[in-house]
Design a protein around this motif. Sequence first.
Motif, PDB file in Angstrom:
ATOM      1  N   MET A   8      86.475  70.312  93.274  1.00 34.71           N
ATOM      2  CA  MET A   8      86.841  69.082  93.976  1.00 34.71           C
ATOM      3  C   MET A   8      86.671  67.884  93.047  1.00 34.71           C
ATOM      4  SD  MET A   8      83.576  68.277  96.479  1.00 34.71           S
ATOM      5  CE  MET A   8      84.138  66.601  96.807  1.00 34.71           C
ATOM      6  N   ASP A   9      87.399  66.823  93.343  1.00 36.33           N
ATOM      7  CA  ASP A   9      87.216  65.544  92.684  1.00 36.33           C
ATOM      8  C   ASP A   9      86.276  64.731  93.557  1.00 36.33           C
ATOM      9  OD1 ASP A   9      87.314  63.000  91.672  1.00 36.33           O
ATOM     10  OD2 ASP A   9      89.488  62.819  91.688  1.00 36.33           O
ATOM     11  N   GLU A  10      85.052  64.541  93.094  1.00 36.14           N
ATOM     12  CA  GLU A  10      84.006  63.920  93.904  1.00 36.14           C
ATOM     13  C   GLU A  10      84.111  62.396  93.939  1.00 36.14           C
ATOM     14  OE1 GLU A  10      79.464  65.255  94.769  1.00 36.14           O
ATOM     15  OE2 GLU A  10      79.978  64.875  92.683  1.00 36.14           O
ATOM     16  N   VAL A  11      84.926  61.817  93.056  1.00 33.51           N
ATOM     17  CA  VAL A  11      84.988  60.362  92.943  1.00 33.51           C
ATOM     18  C   VAL A  11      86.056  59.771  93.856  1.00 33.51           C
ATOM     19  CG1 VAL A  11      85.367  58.417  91.385  1.00 33.51           C
ATOM     20  CG2 VAL A  11      84.080  60.415  90.595  1.00 33.51           C
ATOM     21  N   ASP A  12      87.301  60.191  93.681  1.00 31.26           N
ATOM     22  CA  ASP A  12      88.376  59.599  94.482  1.00 31.26           C
ATOM     23  C   ASP A  12      89.351  60.632  95.037  1.00 31.26           C
ATOM     24  OD1 ASP A  12      89.621  60.266  92.110  1.00 31.26           O
ATOM     25  OD2 ASP A  12      89.818  58.203  91.429  1.00 31.26           O
ATOM     26  N   THR A  13      88.896  61.884  95.153  1.00 32.62           N
ATOM     27  CA  THR A  13      89.648  62.987  95.767  1.00 32.62           C
ATOM     28  C   THR A  13      91.090  63.063  95.276  1.00 32.62           C
ATOM     29  OG1 THR A  13      90.195  61.692  97.756  1.00 32.62           O
ATOM     30  CG2 THR A  13      88.187  63.024  97.830  1.00 32.62           C
TER      31      THR A  13
END
Length: 292
Positions: free
Chosen positions: A119-124
């Motif tokens: 997953m992209d934890e910062v800005d999805t």
Amino acid sequence: MSERIEAKLLVDCKNHLGEGIQWSVERQRVYWPDIFGNVLQSCDENGGAIERLELETGLTAFGFTRTGRAIASFVDGVCWLDMETGEREMLYPFQPDNPKTRLNDGGLDRQGRFLVGGMDEVDTTAIAPMLSVTPKGVREILQGIAISNSLAFSPDGKTMYFTDTPTKKIFAYSYDTETGTPSEPRLFTRLSEGDGGPDGSTVDAKGGLWNARFGGSAVQRYLPDGTPDIRVDLTVPNITCCAIGGRNMNRLFITTARAGMSDEALDACPTAGGLFVADIPVKGLEVGFYAD
């Protein structure tokens, strides 16, 4: 009208982000990590004999092995995990040059492969892959994921369920049990506004998919054709994952999270982050072992 069941609090563990829950038939215990708490917890089916294993970083998912250790995804990579000491051995670092991404939801297929998505934890942003881990190595089987969740398999192993949570859609893939390759995704169900986001899932012995709803205060069961069936209601909002176990394999264990909740919301839901349980009218399946 579909049946509704009320879940009850089993362990008031106040997890920041409870996830990745598993029932061990061999040990007759339920195991679940708190990703942000850097801990693996376990207890018996009634919430007793609680144990906590401190970890050096966040554990997101794992699979049991026949040797007592676990194949495990941490936020930073796939590792062997000693379930007695908490020590880990890195097998595959996950995107070490990208600080935005981490590993997330994962589990075993019916043949014993370990699958885990990122997953992209910062800005999805949809930039993460799903990995398939076997003794022969690690390969990417899906790409372009924002938040990987709902990984589960039909009883015969030929259907793989998966969601990229921000899309609010759960897909069913044809799954080649010989090669471990998903293909031909079809829309299984789409969540409506107010349902929350689709999070972790498990499949029962009749092929029903139980999906946790983050922000939706429920676990929803779907029949194999996608028809909504039993709904399990909880008194907290952020439902993260579920697993079926217990001596009779008919207890639904449910993890929840406090992450992202305001102080006011936590005051209103003091048991948020707890482990919940509901007795259900269908039996679960053993998760099996990693094929190492």
